[in-house]
Structure formats: C-alpha cells, structure tokens
Enzyme design. Sequence first.
Site, PDB file in Angstrom:
ATOM      1  N   HIS A 205       0.803  -1.222   0.000  1.00  0.00           N
ATOM      2  CA  HIS A 205       0.000   0.000   0.000  1.00  0.00           C
ATOM      3  C   HIS A 205       0.836   1.273   0.000  1.00  0.00           C
ATOM      4  O   HIS A 205       0.301   2.363  -0.048  1.00  0.00           O
ATOM      5  CB  HIS A 205      -0.947   0.023   1.205  1.00  0.00           C
ATOM      6  CG  HIS A 205      -0.237   0.248   2.511  1.00  0.00           C
ATOM      7  ND1 HIS A 205       0.403  -0.758   3.191  1.00  0.00           N
ATOM      8  CD2 HIS A 205      -0.046   1.368   3.238  1.00  0.00           C
ATOM      9  CE1 HIS A 205       0.945  -0.256   4.281  1.00  0.00           C
ATOM     10  NE2 HIS A 205       0.696   1.027   4.341  1.00  0.00           N
TER      11      HIS A 205
HETATM   12  C1  UD1 Z   1      -1.947   5.203   6.292  1.00  0.00           C
HETATM   13  C2  UD1 Z   1      -0.628   5.647   6.941  1.00  0.00           C
HETATM   14  C3  UD1 Z   1       0.414   4.573   6.741  1.00  0.00           C
HETATM   15  C4  UD1 Z   1      -0.078   3.227   7.215  1.00  0.00           C
HETATM   16  C5  UD1 Z   1      -1.398   2.921   6.506  1.00  0.00           C
HETATM   17  C6  UD1 Z   1      -1.987   1.601   6.939  1.00  0.00           C
HETATM   18  C7  UD1 Z   1      -0.135   8.055   6.948  1.00  0.00           C
HETATM   19  C8  UD1 Z   1       0.709   9.094   6.335  1.00  0.00           C
HETATM   20  N1  UD1 Z   1      -0.109   6.851   6.324  1.00  0.00           N
HETATM   21  O1  UD1 Z   1      -1.717   5.103   4.899  1.00  0.00           O
HETATM   22  O2  UD1 Z   1       1.571   4.907   7.487  1.00  0.00           O
HETATM   23  O3  UD1 Z   1       0.871   2.246   6.894  1.00  0.00           O
HETATM   24  O4  UD1 Z   1      -2.315   3.966   6.817  1.00  0.00           O
HETATM   25  O5  UD1 Z   1      -3.171   1.325   6.265  1.00  0.00           O
HETATM   26  O6  UD1 Z   1      -0.766   8.300   7.944  1.00  0.00           O
HETATM   27  N2  UD1 Z   1      -8.859   5.025   2.013  1.00  0.00           N
HETATM   28  C9  UD1 Z   1     -10.039   4.331   1.938  1.00  0.00           C
HETATM   29  N3  UD1 Z   1     -10.682   4.042   3.110  1.00  0.00           N
HETATM   30  C10 UD1 Z   1     -10.227   4.425   4.313  1.00  0.00           C
HETATM   31  C11 UD1 Z   1      -9.034   5.158   4.376  1.00  0.00           C
HETATM   32  C12 UD1 Z   1      -8.351   5.431   3.216  1.00  0.00           C
HETATM   33  O7  UD1 Z   1     -10.504   3.979   0.875  1.00  0.00           O
HETATM   34  O8  UD1 Z   1     -10.865   4.104   5.327  1.00  0.00           O
HETATM   35  C13 UD1 Z   1      -8.137   5.301   0.757  1.00  0.00           C
HETATM   36  C14 UD1 Z   1      -8.456   6.680   0.232  1.00  0.00           C
HETATM   37  O9  UD1 Z   1      -8.427   6.602  -1.148  1.00  0.00           O
HETATM   38  C15 UD1 Z   1      -7.296   7.516   0.728  1.00  0.00           C
HETATM   39  C16 UD1 Z   1      -6.166   6.512   0.653  1.00  0.00           C
HETATM   40  O10 UD1 Z   1      -6.750   5.253   1.003  1.00  0.00           O
HETATM   41  O11 UD1 Z   1      -7.097   8.643  -0.052  1.00  0.00           O
HETATM   42  C17 UD1 Z   1      -5.027   6.811   1.589  1.00  0.00           C
HETATM   43  O12 UD1 Z   1      -5.475   6.853   2.944  1.00  0.00           O
HETATM   44  P1  UD1 Z   1      -4.561   7.536   4.069  1.00  0.00           P
HETATM   45  O13 UD1 Z   1      -5.176   7.382   5.388  1.00  0.00           O
HETATM   46  O14 UD1 Z   1      -4.224   8.923   3.625  1.00  0.00           O
HETATM   47  O15 UD1 Z   1      -3.212   6.732   3.961  1.00  0.00           O
HETATM   48  P2  UD1 Z   1      -2.928   5.153   3.882  1.00  0.00           P
HETATM   49  O16 UD1 Z   1      -2.376   4.844   2.542  1.00  0.00           O
HETATM   50  O17 UD1 Z   1      -4.072   4.337   4.363  1.00  0.00           O
END
Ligand code: UD1
Length: 371
Positions: A205
């Site tokens: 991811h």
């Molecule tokens: C976040 C953490 C990362 C961790 C990961 C575990 C930061 C900078 N990154 O990354 O360190 O390893 O979580 O999962 O805090 N999204 C969904 N559903 C959700 C949440 C996110 O679909 O419930 C999708 C959205 O498209 C979003 C993308 O995932 O834009 C990224 O989500 P985000 O929370 O920004 O970062 P992660 O990649 O999940």
Amino acid sequence: MRLAHVVGARPNFMKVAPIISALDRASNVEQVLIHTGQHYDPSLSDDFLRDLEIPAPDVNLGVGSGSHAEQTGRIMIALERELDERRPDWVFTVGDVNSTLAASLVASKMGMPVAHVEAGLRSHDRSMPEEINRILTDRLSEALFTTEPSANQNLRNEGIDPSIVHFVGNVMIDTLDRYRARAARLDLPGTLGLEPGTYVLVTLHRPTNVDEPDRFAAILGALGEIASRYQVVFPVHPRTARNVKQFGLEGALGSLKALGAIPYLEFLCLMDQAGLVISDSGGIQEETTVLGIPCITVRLNTERPITITEGTNRLFDGAPEELPGLALEAITEERRPHRPALWDGHAAERIAEVTLNQLGRRVATTTRPGA
Ligand code: UD1
C-alpha cells in the site's frame, strides 16, 4: 489521572488495544479514546476495533481522506476542541501516521504532555511521510516508549533527554500473543483452499509501490510469475484497489487470490500459516520476525532494523523483475521464530507501570496553561 488516546489508522489499533487494557486495571485512571476517522472503511477501522475488543471510541472526529495538509489540519482543528473540553492529563499517541503527528502538535501546544508509543524508529528517509511524523512526534513528546535498541540510539543521537525514554518492548507483539490461538481457529487457509506453509501472503500500500503505474504493474507482474509456482494470496488495501482500477491493472491480479482488506484475526491466521510474506508494511516486519516466517519487505529501507539483524526480514530494493528469484529462494527457508529483547507479550504492562508511577508524578506537580 485522565488519559486521552488518539488513534486514527489501521496500524494504530493493535498498538492501543493492550495499553488500554493494561491501564484499565488501575483504579485511579480514566481513559478516553479519540478516533480521528483517518481510516473510516469498516475493513480498516470497525473490524479492527471489534477483533481487538477495543471499547467503542468516545468520539470519532470523522476527518476522512485528503492530502497530508488537509488531513492533518482537519484532525488538528477537531482535536483541539475535543481536548479543550476533556482536559486530559496526558495524551497518548501510537505509531507514525498523520493522526499521530496531528495529535502531538495540538496537545503539546495546549500544554498537555504527550506520550508516544513506538518512539525513536527512523528509516532516515524523509521522502516517507511517516518519517516526518516520527521525528516531529518524538521531538514534541514528554514520554517516549521504545521497542528496540536502535530507537534508543536514534533518540540519543537527536539529543533527546534520556530520562524521558523508556525501553518497554513491542505492544504489537502483546496483541499478537493474545490473539494468535483465536486467529488459528478461523482456518482461513482451509476456507480459501490454500496449502499451509507453502503459500505467499502479499500486502502492498506504500505510495512508492502502488502510486506509479509502471512500477505497480511491474510488481504485479512479478507476483504473477511467483503465482505460477506457489499460491499467492493478496488482501488489497483500499488505496491499492483504487489504483488497480485507475491504472486498468485488473488483469494482472488474475492469477493471484485477491481479497478485499481483511480484519486483524483473519490476517494473523493467514500470516501464521504462510510460507513467505511479501509486504511493504511496517508492522508486518515485526510480526513475521516473532512468527518466524520469511518476510521480503519491498522498500529501500526500514525503520525496524532489528527485524533484519535478528529476525526473518530482508529488504528488496531491486527491479521488480528480480523479485521472483528472491521469493523462490526465501520460501524454502525453515521457519525461525525469534523474540527480540522485551518482545515478550508484556510491553503494555511496562507502559502502564511507567504511566502510573513516573507520568503520574508529572501530573501531580504541573499546572497547565489555560487549565
Ligand atoms: C496510512 C498511513 C500509513 C499506514 C497505513 C496503513 C499516513 C501518512 N499513512 O496510509 O503509514 O501504513 O495507513 O493502512 O498516515 N482510504 C479508503 N478508506 C479508508 C481510508 C483510506 O478507501 O478508510 C483510501 C483513500 O483513497 C485515501 C487513501 O486510502 O485517499 C489513503 O489513505 P490515508 O489514510 O491517507 O493513507 P494510507 O495509505 O491508508
């Protein structure tokens, strides 16, 4: 003593669970759980709270996704109001996600001391947002709980007062120990038709692996090649799933057993019976070390070096085409379980002890501005 735990993303939940549970045993501690809502899909949030028997959050700030600035800013604005109302004596943060940094910034500016669990880890790579979150959170915190000796050394190198650093071990391993038997009973490999000990479990991811179409396609191609020899099971993070769709890579998943993101117990069940794990996660490097499963981390560096020097982890920083060669070699290795110092399932008890004694004294002697 009033404590507020701030969590927001999937890897936070397995860390906070044993801490809440250990501190619940103390009669003079009141705990509040604040969920920022950074992760909101049930598969990344509610399923974990349920599996890990974490009490329902007292409040969910519902901030959702966005750019780093948007997400961090929204958490800060909403959290300031919440902390102002609840006035905790200490604010506890875990890990290195955006919610961790946002909470540390808000609380420390409000004069509320911050305790950071999993402090001191450093990849020395500031292109990772998590590294920036780690450095700043540690700088702002007044109690730092560490998992491995490299973290103590990093904090010393940064000139941090050693008297606030407490080497307590790894709370994620507390959780693994607590739930391992329960996870095994799910028999997910049986349900999915996977042969225990011989399949490859994959998670990806990180933006560096999944946000750039050519690299992501090449990694999926390498996994497809591995799948011609071994079964490959791939629970797909929502961010990764979005990119598969956006880049039109659905075909490349064809030979893999692709699942949606799965809850903690199901994942632990799959990991414990895998022949090899290929991942870009932080925590999985530590879990596979304790379980003794060979792990290939598709990253240039790690903030958890003990998983390489003592554990089963190795970094893969080559071209994706070279991944199958390494994987076919690694999967033949013997299982080699190992517990680094203090990864004994009792880290949260040590955190509770420090909290009740040393952090409790700080509460008794300090008057906060604005309190
Ligand atoms: C976040 C953490 C990362 C961790 C990961 C575990 C930061 C900078 N990154 O990354 O360190 O390893 O979580 O999962 O805090 N999204 C969904 N559903 C959700 C949440 C996110 O679909 O419930 C999708 C959205 O498209 C979003 C993308 O995932 O834009 C990224 O989500 P985000 O929370 O920004 O970062 P992660 O990649 O999940």
